[in-house]
Design a protein around this motif. Structure first.
Motif, PDB file in Angstrom:
ATOM      1  N   ARG A  98      -0.438  -1.557  -3.958  1.00 42.94           N
ATOM      2  CA  ARG A  98       0.612  -1.742  -3.909  1.00 42.94           C
ATOM      3  C   ARG A  98       1.785  -1.162  -3.694  1.00 42.94           C
ATOM      4  N   LEU A  99       1.784  -0.856  -1.993  1.00 42.43           N
ATOM      5  CA  LEU A  99       3.107  -0.264  -1.911  1.00 42.43           C
ATOM      6  C   LEU A  99       4.730  -0.607  -1.534  1.00 42.43           C
ATOM      7  N   SER A 100       5.470  -1.024  -2.406  1.00 42.31           N
ATOM      8  CA  SER A 100       6.937  -1.649  -2.481  1.00 42.31           C
ATOM      9  C   SER A 100       7.601  -0.167  -1.093  1.00 42.31           C
ATOM     10  N   TRP A 101       8.410  -1.152  -0.222  1.00 39.12           N
ATOM     11  CA  TRP A 101       8.956  -0.178   0.687  1.00 39.12           C
ATOM     12  C   TRP A 101      10.195  -0.215   0.696  1.00 39.12           C
ATOM     13  N   VAL A 102      10.677  -0.245  -0.285  1.00 34.22           N
ATOM     14  CA  VAL A 102      12.311  -0.050  -0.584  1.00 34.22           C
ATOM     15  C   VAL A 102      13.079   0.571  -0.893  1.00 34.22           C
ATOM     16  N   ALA A 103      12.611   1.625  -1.019  1.00 36.55           N
ATOM     17  CA  ALA A 103      13.037   3.541  -1.076  1.00 36.55           C
ATOM     18  C   ALA A 103      13.900   3.472   0.379  1.00 36.55           C
ATOM     19  N   GLU A 104      14.355   4.596  -0.406  1.00 39.63           N
ATOM     20  CA  GLU A 104      15.385   5.356   1.314  1.00 39.63           C
ATOM     21  C   GLU A 104      14.139   5.776   1.648  1.00 39.63           C
ATOM     22  N   PRO A 105      14.437   6.070   2.987  1.00 40.26           N
ATOM     23  CA  PRO A 105      13.759   6.468   4.441  1.00 40.26           C
ATOM     24  C   PRO A 105      13.443   7.651   3.789  1.00 40.26           C
ATOM     25  N   ASP A 106      14.104   8.887   3.615  1.00 38.86           N
ATOM     26  CA  ASP A 106      12.752  10.304   3.830  1.00 38.86           C
ATOM     27  C   ASP A 106      11.969   9.854   2.395  1.00 38.86           C
ATOM     28  N   ALA A 107      13.075   9.183   0.986  1.00 38.49           N
ATOM     29  CA  ALA A 107      11.590   8.841  -0.181  1.00 38.49           C
ATOM     30  C   ALA A 107      10.522   8.345   0.479  1.00 38.49           C
ATOM     31  N   LEU A 108      10.470   7.092   1.016  1.00 32.72           N
ATOM     32  CA  LEU A 108       9.886   6.121   1.763  1.00 32.72           C
ATOM     33  C   LEU A 108       8.005   7.127   3.043  1.00 32.72           C
ATOM     34  N   ALA A 109       9.018   8.333   3.476  1.00 38.48           N
ATOM     35  CA  ALA A 109       8.013   9.024   4.854  1.00 38.48           C
ATOM     36  C   ALA A 109       7.317  10.242   3.996  1.00 38.48           C
ATOM     37  N   GLU A 110       7.925  10.333   2.739  1.00 37.87           N
ATOM     38  CA  GLU A 110       7.171  11.470   2.378  1.00 37.87           C
ATOM     39  C   GLU A 110       5.836  11.105   1.216  1.00 37.87           C
ATOM     40  N   GLY A 111       6.788   9.612   0.824  1.00 38.92           N
ATOM     41  CA  GLY A 111       5.678   9.301   0.220  1.00 38.92           C
ATOM     42  C   GLY A 111       4.490   8.316   0.770  1.00 38.92           C
ATOM     43  N   VAL A 112       4.433   8.090   2.139  1.00 41.55           N
ATOM     44  CA  VAL A 112       3.610   7.675   2.973  1.00 41.55           C
ATOM     45  C   VAL A 112       2.829   9.391   2.990  1.00 41.55           C
ATOM     46  N   ARG A 113       3.586   9.934   3.231  1.00 43.65           N
ATOM     47  CA  ARG A 113       2.831  10.968   3.614  1.00 43.65           C
ATOM     48  C   ARG A 113       2.045  12.097   2.372  1.00 43.65           C
ATOM     49  N   ARG A 114       1.942  11.390   1.577  1.00 46.58           N
ATOM     50  CA  ARG A 114       1.617  11.997   0.331  1.00 46.58           C
ATOM     51  C   ARG A 114       0.326  11.015   0.102  1.00 46.58           C
ATOM     52  N   ILE A 115       0.630   9.891   0.190  1.00 47.27           N
ATOM     53  CA  ILE A 115      -0.504   8.668  -0.210  1.00 47.27           C
ATOM     54  C   ILE A 115      -1.691   8.909   0.649  1.00 47.27           C
ATOM     55  N   ALA A 116      -1.548   9.221   2.463  1.00 45.99           N
ATOM     56  CA  ALA A 116      -2.097   9.652   2.908  1.00 45.99           C
ATOM     57  C   ALA A 116      -3.207  10.678   2.775  1.00 45.99           C
ATOM     58  N   ARG A 117      -2.562  12.008   2.348  1.00 42.20           N
ATOM     59  CA  ARG A 117      -3.291  13.688   1.962  1.00 42.20           C
ATOM     60  C   ARG A 117      -3.943  13.035   1.167  1.00 42.20           C
ATOM     61  N   PHE A 118      -3.609  12.052  -0.094  1.00 40.92           N
ATOM     62  CA  PHE A 118      -3.984  11.573  -1.083  1.00 40.92           C
ATOM     63  C   PHE A 118      -5.628  10.890  -1.063  1.00 40.92           C
ATOM     64  N   LEU A 119      -5.392   9.874  -0.550  1.00 39.93           N
ATOM     65  CA  LEU A 119      -6.320   9.359   0.255  1.00 39.93           C
ATOM     66  C   LEU A 119      -7.689   9.651   0.791  1.00 39.93           C
ATOM     67  N   ALA A 120      -6.632  11.033   1.268  1.00 37.30           N
ATOM     68  CA  ALA A 120      -8.105  11.783   1.662  1.00 37.30           C
ATOM     69  C   ALA A 120      -8.289  12.633   1.416  1.00 37.30           C
ATOM     70  N   GLU A 121      -8.236  12.989  -0.331  1.00 35.06           N
ATOM     71  CA  GLU A 121      -8.612  14.668  -0.981  1.00 35.06           C
ATOM     72  C   GLU A 121     -10.226  13.203  -1.329  1.00 35.06           C
ATOM     73  N   PRO A 122     -10.996  14.302  -2.197  1.00 36.52           N
ATOM     74  CA  PRO A 122     -12.239  14.004  -3.093  1.00 36.52           C
ATOM     75  C   PRO A 122     -11.330  13.364  -4.303  1.00 36.52           C
ATOM     76  N   ARG A 123     -12.233  12.107  -4.830  1.00 36.95           N
ATOM     77  CA  ARG A 123     -11.378  12.174  -6.333  1.00 36.95           C
ATOM     78  C   ARG A 123     -10.888  13.160  -7.434  1.00 36.95           C
TER      79      ARG A 123
END
Lengths: 379, 379
Positions: free
Chosen positions: B353-378
């Motif tokens: 679950r993602l909560s998207w109430v964070a500040e804009p920069d943190a939100l964009a960076e958080g989504v970027r990091r999650i996308a990268r994390f999900l693309a990595e092997p476990r």
């Protein structure tokens, strides 16, 4: 519907208050007529402007919990021994709900008492009995009577000191006798749930001793409602052992998450100097002197007033089995609200509870009318 | 100790939050980061200066109750159909405690869900089951699935719309299908407990319909926590039938007396114009557009976001049976807090679950990091 609710009677006090007319003298009140000091609210309003109004952690602000632990001065008690609650009412609920096993444990309640104790037991399906102090002895707190009433499955004892409705305070010697008796008992320890919501309203030179300082299995319920005229703040607390408080916090988290952050910030401002909790004591002491004068002038006797802002008056024989009828007649004939003793259990039957927080003129006139009423035939 | 507490697991969300380090991006939050409008607090502070801070009646100020009833616009509902509570959490507790018979009645909970629902059932000894919406269908609210899961002894259904954690909203057609299905059922009616704490945070042109308007046996829990960024105010309410609310008030009176008077005065100021409850919607809508951009830029897909301030992201196969491990790895490797889907029941496993109430920069960076994390092997 939940069938336990059928067994819980509506409050006699509220039913009577609903019949009150404008101009009646109200000696039935259960809350201070004083105003709280606005500086605590101003401090909290400034905090909210700076910080918003987010949740606190479930148990309350850590610094507030530490300040409360320090205020109670119970050995080995720190922040982790405190849960901040929605008034002392929730503290009592949490104590019953968290530490007892309804399938096995029994509660013993010292009477006359605030009837929320047995009602909360009924709500939670917890077996409970009461042990009555002796009306002929002014409802004097009596450890031997309480100890005699314990049974093997009694796991909690509830007492209230200073007491509503009697105005009595448990003296240190009786509390020591109680703790000694409990310590000598075989089997698992009996919790003492000590409702100390009136702890700052005492009229002796020294503050009353708390059972919390004498018995390690104590759970102390308290609040700012009576000490600082903040009933509507709904800010109380429960102090106890770490395991017991952890269990209470688990319940608290589920039933309401946390106490109001604003109320907690008000409490922080009060606890910045714990002497603030005693700031209304002189006011009540002065009102008590006026009451004493009024009682003497009208030849009225009450239970000895050692704390809180109540006392009990014995009804004449004609009303001895009908305190509700007496309170109704007093309201109809003399336009004075007083609380039937039956509202505090069977041992209160034959008595009226007077609350003496009313304004001086109303208090004097109320006492005069009650004395006249008691001298009249029942009719 | 009360043995029911042993069966209630501590919150996964809190355990994860406790591991958060300064500088980590927090997409795990369950409360607004906005500040409340200070004018409501100023109005309440002025009221306290004039009136002090006395108790209200147990159910809350009559005018506030009437304003709440009018706001919900449920047919035949007035002040007597509302109990003002200590947040929507207490409203949910009161509904379960007041109207169900734990010896007979079963609760059915729509999943994925806020786990306080099953935990409160466990606390009260009420049998409960869940019915999961279909993850492959984006957890779309599905009346047929719910109706199929009812059993003869089911007496309450709990749903949450807009929903935490899915961000889905029950559409009117599904609510009508649900109400029709319930109406066609033989036997005593099934209560629907509708948790509408996110009701003002919707992103369609029209406000979502409430089951309260369609099914007469609805109990609606709500609060000012999310709509007006007042989580710490602890001010909520329960709307329902007169008999049900009378039973809820009886419990409420015993467990905490009343909600904070100060909080109720703040609420009065908010309800002076019910449009105030929607004052933060535009802020969330704007934040949602930023989220949409960040998701598109990073090729990340979520459940359809129709309301609240959450969404769910599916984990790759390697993490599909270990959302807790995934959330821990995301925190350790990418310094982003997200909530494991398992925290919302078995049907949430394999999701974050993602909560998207964070500040804009943190939100964009958080989504970027999650996308990268999900693309990595476990690893």
């Amino acid at each position: 519907m939940n069938p336990v609710l059928d067994g819980i009677a509506p409050s006699l006090i509220r039913a009577l208050n609903a019949r009150k007319q404008p101009g009646d003298i109200d000696l039935g009140l259960g809350e201070p007529t004083l105003r709280p000091d606005p500086r605590y609210f101003d401090a909290a309003a400034a905090w909210v402007r700076e910080h918003g109004c987010p949740y606190t952690v479930n148990a309350g602000f850590a610094d507030l919990r530490a300040a409360i632990a320090a205020y109670h001065a119970i050995p080995d008690r720190g922040a982790e021994n405190v849960c901040v609650t929605v008034g002392s009412e929730e503290a009592i609920y949490l104590a019953l709900k968290a530490v007892l096993d309804p399938a096995r444990d029994e509660v013993l309640i010292v009477e006359p008492c605030y009837l929320a104790y047995p009602k909360l037991c009924a709500l939670e399906g917890i077996r409970h009995r009461t042990v009555a102090m002796d009306g002929d002895d002014g409802f004097r707190p009596d450890a031997a009577r309480v100890l005699d009433a314990l049974r093997p499955d009694t796991r909690m004892l509830i007492l209230n000191s200073p007491a509503n409705p009697t105005g009595r305070v448990w003296p240190e010697a009786e509390l020591r006798a109680l703790a000694d008796g409990l310590a000598a008992r075989p089997g698992p320890p009996v919790y003492v749930l000590s409702d100390e919501v009136y702890r700052e309203l005492y009229f002796s030179a020294e503050a009353p001793v708390s059972i919390g300082a004498l018995w390690p299995h104590s759970l102390v319920a308290c609040s700012l409602s009576k000490s600082n005229a903040m009933t509507g703040l709904r800010l109380g607390w429960l102090v106890g052992g770490r395991a017991e408080i952890a269990a209470a916090v688990k319940v608290h988290q589920l039933v309401n998450t946390a106490a109001s952050t604003f109320s907690q910030v008000v409490a922080r401002a009060v606890f910045a100097d714990p002497a603030n909790l005693g700031e209304h004591r002189a006011h009540y002491a002065a009102r008590l002197r006026l009451l004493g004068t009024a009682l003497a002038e009208n030849g009225l006797r009450t239970t000895p007033i050692e704390g809180a802002f109540y006392c009990m008056v014995r009804l004449p024989d004609a009303w001895a089995a009908d305190s509700l009828g007496a309170a109704e007649a007093l309201l109809t004939r003399a336009h004075v609200v007083a609380t039937p003793g039956l509202a505090f259990g069977g041992s209160g039957e034959g008595w009226l509870r007077l609350s003496w927080v009313a304004e001086p003129d109303a208090l004097a006139e109320g006492v005069r009318r009650i004395a006249r009423f008691l001298a009249e035939p029942r009719g």
